[in-house]
Each structure stands twice: as C-alpha cells, then as structure tokens.
Design a protein around this motif. Sequence first.
Motif, short mmCIF file in Angstrom:
data_model
loop_
_atom_site.label_atom_id
_atom_site.label_comp_id
_atom_site.label_asym_id
_atom_site.label_seq_id
_atom_site.Cartn_x
_atom_site.Cartn_y
_atom_site.Cartn_z
N ASP A 133 0.83 -1.21 0.00
CA ASP A 133 0.00 0.00 0.00
C ASP A 133 0.86 1.26 0.00
OD1 ASP A 133 -2.15 -1.66 0.05
OD2 ASP A 133 -2.81 -1.17 2.08
N ASN A 181 -5.50 6.51 -0.36
CA ASN A 181 -5.98 5.80 0.82
C ASN A 181 -7.46 5.48 0.72
OD1 ASN A 181 -3.48 5.85 2.04
ND2 ASN A 181 -3.85 7.74 3.13
N LEU A 182 -8.20 6.30 -0.04
CA LEU A 182 -9.62 6.01 -0.23
C LEU A 182 -9.80 4.65 -0.88
CD1 LEU A 182 -11.41 9.25 -1.50
CD2 LEU A 182 -11.98 7.88 0.50
N GLN A 185 -9.04 2.11 1.64
CA GLN A 185 -10.19 2.01 2.55
C GLN A 185 -11.27 1.15 1.93
OE1 GLN A 185 -10.54 6.47 3.52
NE2 GLN A 185 -11.47 5.51 5.29
N GLY A 188 -10.20 -2.29 2.15
CA GLY A 188 -10.37 -2.72 3.55
C GLY A 188 -11.82 -3.02 3.88
N GLN A 189 -12.73 -2.21 3.30
CA GLN A 189 -14.16 -2.48 3.51
C GLN A 189 -14.54 -3.84 2.94
OE1 GLN A 189 -15.09 -0.24 5.84
NE2 GLN A 189 -16.81 0.62 4.71
N GLY A 349 -16.73 3.54 7.99
CA GLY A 349 -15.93 3.54 6.77
C GLY A 349 -16.71 4.02 5.56
N GLN A 352 -16.91 7.66 5.94
CA GLN A 352 -15.62 8.29 5.69
C GLN A 352 -15.26 8.25 4.20
OE1 GLN A 352 -13.00 6.18 8.29
NE2 GLN A 352 -13.74 7.21 10.14
N ILE A 353 -15.58 7.14 3.54
CA ILE A 353 -15.30 7.05 2.11
C ILE A 353 -16.15 8.05 1.35
CG2 ILE A 353 -15.59 5.58 0.08
CD1 ILE A 353 -14.69 3.22 1.82
#
Length: 636
Positions: A133, A181-182, A185, A188-189, A349, A352-353
Amino acid sequence: MPAPRPDPFTPLPGAATPPPGAAPPGGALAERFGALRHLPALARLVYAASPRLLPASLALRLARASLPVLMLYVAKLILDAIVAEHARPHPVGLGLDAWTSDPALGRLAGLVALEFGLAILSDLLGRASGLVDGLVADRYGNAASLRLMRHAAALDLAQFEDAAQQDRLERARRQVTGRSNLLFQLFGQGQDLITLAAFAIGLAAYAPWLILLVALALVPAFLNETHFNRQGYRLAWTRTPERRQIDYLRTLGASVESAKEVKLFGLNGYIAERYAVLAEKLIADNRDLALRRAAWGGGFAALGTLAYYAAYATLVWRTAAGQFSIGDLAFLAGSFQRLRALIEGLLQGVSQIASGAQYLDDLFAFFALVPAIRSPAAPVPFPTPVTHGIVFSDVGFRYPGTDIWAVRHLDFHLRAGEVLALVGENGAGKTTIVKLLTRLYDPTEGRVLLDGRPLADYDLDDLRGRIGVIFQDFVRFNLTAGQNVAVGRIEARDDPERITRAAGRSLADAVIDRLPLAYDQPLGKLFAEGVDLSGGQWQKIALSRAYMREAEILILDEPTAALDARAEFEVFRRFRDLGRGRTAVLISHRFSTVRMADRILVLDGGRVLESGTHAELQAKGGRYAELFELQAAGYR
C-alpha cells in the motif's frame, strides 16, 4: 492620532471569500454519496500508476479476510479441548512423551501450533499489505502530481489570475497526495465484509438475534459519523481562502525573497500577529467541531457498549445453564465483539469514504476545467518566414471579472521585420497587447491577425514557440546558470554552444564567467551552493532566454528596468543589431532606448494616440514629445 489597525480577518489580495449564502458542494446526503462516482476514476488513476502492485494489494487483503474467524474458532477448539482434559485423570507432571503419545493431548498441541501459525501468517500478510500500500501510494502521489502540473500548464492565464480558481487549485493540490488511501479504505471495507460474513455465519448458527441487536445499536452512531464528516468537509471548503492566506503569510515570514524587506520594514510582528489570529480562528473552528463530535460519538459508543454487555450477559447465562460450552462462550463473545467492531467500522468507513469522495470532487473538478484558449482541430501552418506581420483590428479587451476596458478600438500593424516600440503611462495597455499577441488571452472583441489569419487558426504551442517574450517580472529560477538560459528553449538544454551564444548576445556571459562554477553554478539562495545575483545581472540572464529561443517574433516587455541607462542602451543596441530581419516589440520607459525603434506607438487609455518614428513624433509636438522632454529634463 494613530491610524486604526487593520482587521486581521480582512482578506489578503487575491484571497476569495465565498459569497454570502454560498454552500460547499455535497451538502445533501444524496449529493455526498453521489461523490462516490469518482471512485472508479480514482481506481483507474491508481491502477495506471501501479498496474502490478494494486492487484497484489487486493489479493493480500482477500487472503487476510478469513484469518480472524479461523483464529477465533481454533481458540474455541483449544478451550473445549482444555475443558475436556480437565475431566480426564492425568498423572502429576505431564512429560513431553505424554503430549506425543496421547492422541487427545497431541490434538491440543496441534491446535496451539495451528493458532501460532495463523498468527504468524496474519502478521506477515499485514506487513506485506502495508508495504505494498505504501509503494502504491507513493507511485500514485507522483503520478497525480504530474497530472496536476500538466493540467495546470494547459489552463488559461485567466484561470490562474482568478482568486476563486486559485482556491480550487489549492483544494485540488491538497488532494493530490493521500487520496489513494480512499481506494485502500474501499479494499479494507471489502476485506472486512468478508470477515463480517464469516462471523455472521458463525453467530447465526448459535444466536442470530445477536446480529440484529448489534446492528440496531450502531445505526445511530453511523448517522452521527455521517453528519460530522459532512460538517468537517463544509468547514474545510469554506476555510480555503483563510488557509491560502496562512500559507502565504508563512512563506512571507520565512522566505529569502522577502527577508530583506520584512526586516527593514519591521514586518515580523505584523506578519506573525496576522498569522496567529487567522490560525487561531481555524484552530477554534476545528476544536468546536471536534468537541461536538467527541460528545455525540461518546454517547453512541456507550450505547454500543451497553448492547455488547447485554448480549454478553445473555451468553454467560446460557452457558451457565449448559446450553453452550466454554469454548462456545469464548467464540460467541469474541465473534460478537468483533462483529460489533466490524459493523461499526464498516458504517463509519462508508461515511468516511463518502466524505473522502467529496474531497475527490475538488480534485476531479479541477481536472474537469477546460481552457478556453486552445488549438484548433485543423491548425494552419505557422508562416516561415512571417511576411505581412501582425495586425490588431478594432481590438477590445476586458480582463475577466471587470467592466473596465484595458484596450478598446485598438488598430495598428506590426510589419514583418519591423522593430516597434510601445510607449505610454502605466495602465495604457502595453502589457495587455503582449498578452493578446501571445494568446495568453483572446480579445473580447475585434481580431488579432498574423499574416492575414486570426491567431486562433494556429496551433497554440507552435505559435508560442515562435515568439520569444521576456517580461519585467521574469522568473528567477533556482537552477544552474546554464539552465536559466536554456529555459528560453528548454528542448535545446543539451546544446552548450547555443547556450553560450545566447548568453553572449545578452551580455550575460561576463556575469556567468565570474561565477565559481560558471554555467554549472546554481543560482538563487533556495538550495545549497546557490549564488544570488544583482537585479541587473539577473536581467541579463533573463534576456539571454530571448536569444536562446531564436524566435521569429521577439518581445521585450520592460525586462531591463534594473539596468542603468548606459547598460540598457547597449543591451537594446545589440538586440537591434543581432535581431535584424526579425519582428520585434520593445516596451521601455527610457526614451533613449525607444528612439532606436523603427516605429513608436504612443498608447493612452488603451488606444493608439500617436504613431511614427522618434523624429516624426518629436516634430508633431504631441504627447510623445511632452513625455520625452519631461524625461530629458531630468538629465540636465
């Protein structure tokens, strides 16, 4: 009586304040989640920057998704095995042979080894994912920065000189790095969704009502997080002008370019005070938002904790009643806790996204800006050589955002091979003519023709590549002396003979030869070993860029203001002698230089007031003769 102190919140020149009632984009919930439309475009940008590493990041996350459930289930099996061993009689002090010879103990040892292996694998996958990443983020940051610079270079000058567009550029610049990072994320979701599904299946097999309980407890927290993310974006959007002011003040107070005047005028205190007041205002706004967010968030977190312990108490009661084993209790309690954290993380998340995607609006809105001044689909070839020249035909121009005409009903002909001087007081339209001639702006009315064709018919890069322009406010590049000359025709930067020839024509060679490293000497004080020059020395180097360009049309817009009269005269004399046959425009306030031109235009209020040679204009006894006499009187 001392003058009143300025209001520290008065916007600095060029800082745009949002108009009253203006709201940032994305205020409504639907609009905020609509910003998610930018995620595919972001994914394409990141993939283009790292076509191999991005799939690797996704694969690593998928591999990690099932490990938490496996580890928790193995821990349940270990606990159940330990409870079972407690019920069996064992000799005191079990030896190593018992662990290898007893099947039940061997199975327990195998479970512990499996748990250890899963923990090691999880750690390795996590570190590998973080490494990949980070590499992807670096590559994306570089690629996005390059795209930002290239797109900015394609925009019109008007889009840079407009304060609102500067705010947009500032917001876009802040989103270039870190927005990858989006995507992580989002990955990650997806990883957490797989893990959540596995935990949910495990819980559903024992107590499906627990899933409903934790979801109901966390929905209010999700709505709270969504609300404050929106408030945070609105605050960042509305405070863009103040942030630009703060950045400007920080640079002004700690820059080598401004250090002399800041010290001599005693501006340190004023700049520091203004910075402190603006910064404190931003800090106060952020603090108020953070306090409200923490207060509401704490309340909803307590609600989630209450739900967890209510469920935990129920599980303990049912385990005590013999409905669950100790291992089941550990697995269910752990699964419930992890499920709660996963659902909470997923809800936050998503918010935030969606909030981060709003910031992508700033980036992609900047990328969506389209310059008004562009090359035509089928440009005509640039004439080589120029035969007829340049004609301004009834040209009028107003700068964007103003009703004042910079030039109006402007008519004149710059003949091929002619040296034309523009004379007039400040604001007469001299520099505006240069901007129109180079298509930094297009006329509001009328036409500018080159060899009978409108400038808009030519390829923009080809047109500007055939014109050499040096402005009074030329850039002092913190590059080597040779590179400072080479920027006049940067594609010829590896041609030392052309560089030295251009420096010699502008009289910059004597300046460069005295430098310790000559043409390899870094100039400016920004970097180590840099040497600063006087204003006149810098101007000679800037003038060499016009010779480096070897263009058909040369324009000097007061680039010798820091030279004394004798040096300026010599520079322009050489310019005239070396540039014979080239079309040229000179702008200067010194009439000793202007008189060398083939023809002089006297401008007033954006129009041509007089035209002729020095002798002709002197004989007329008009404005030129008046201005010439005023300047000559100063030398008597």
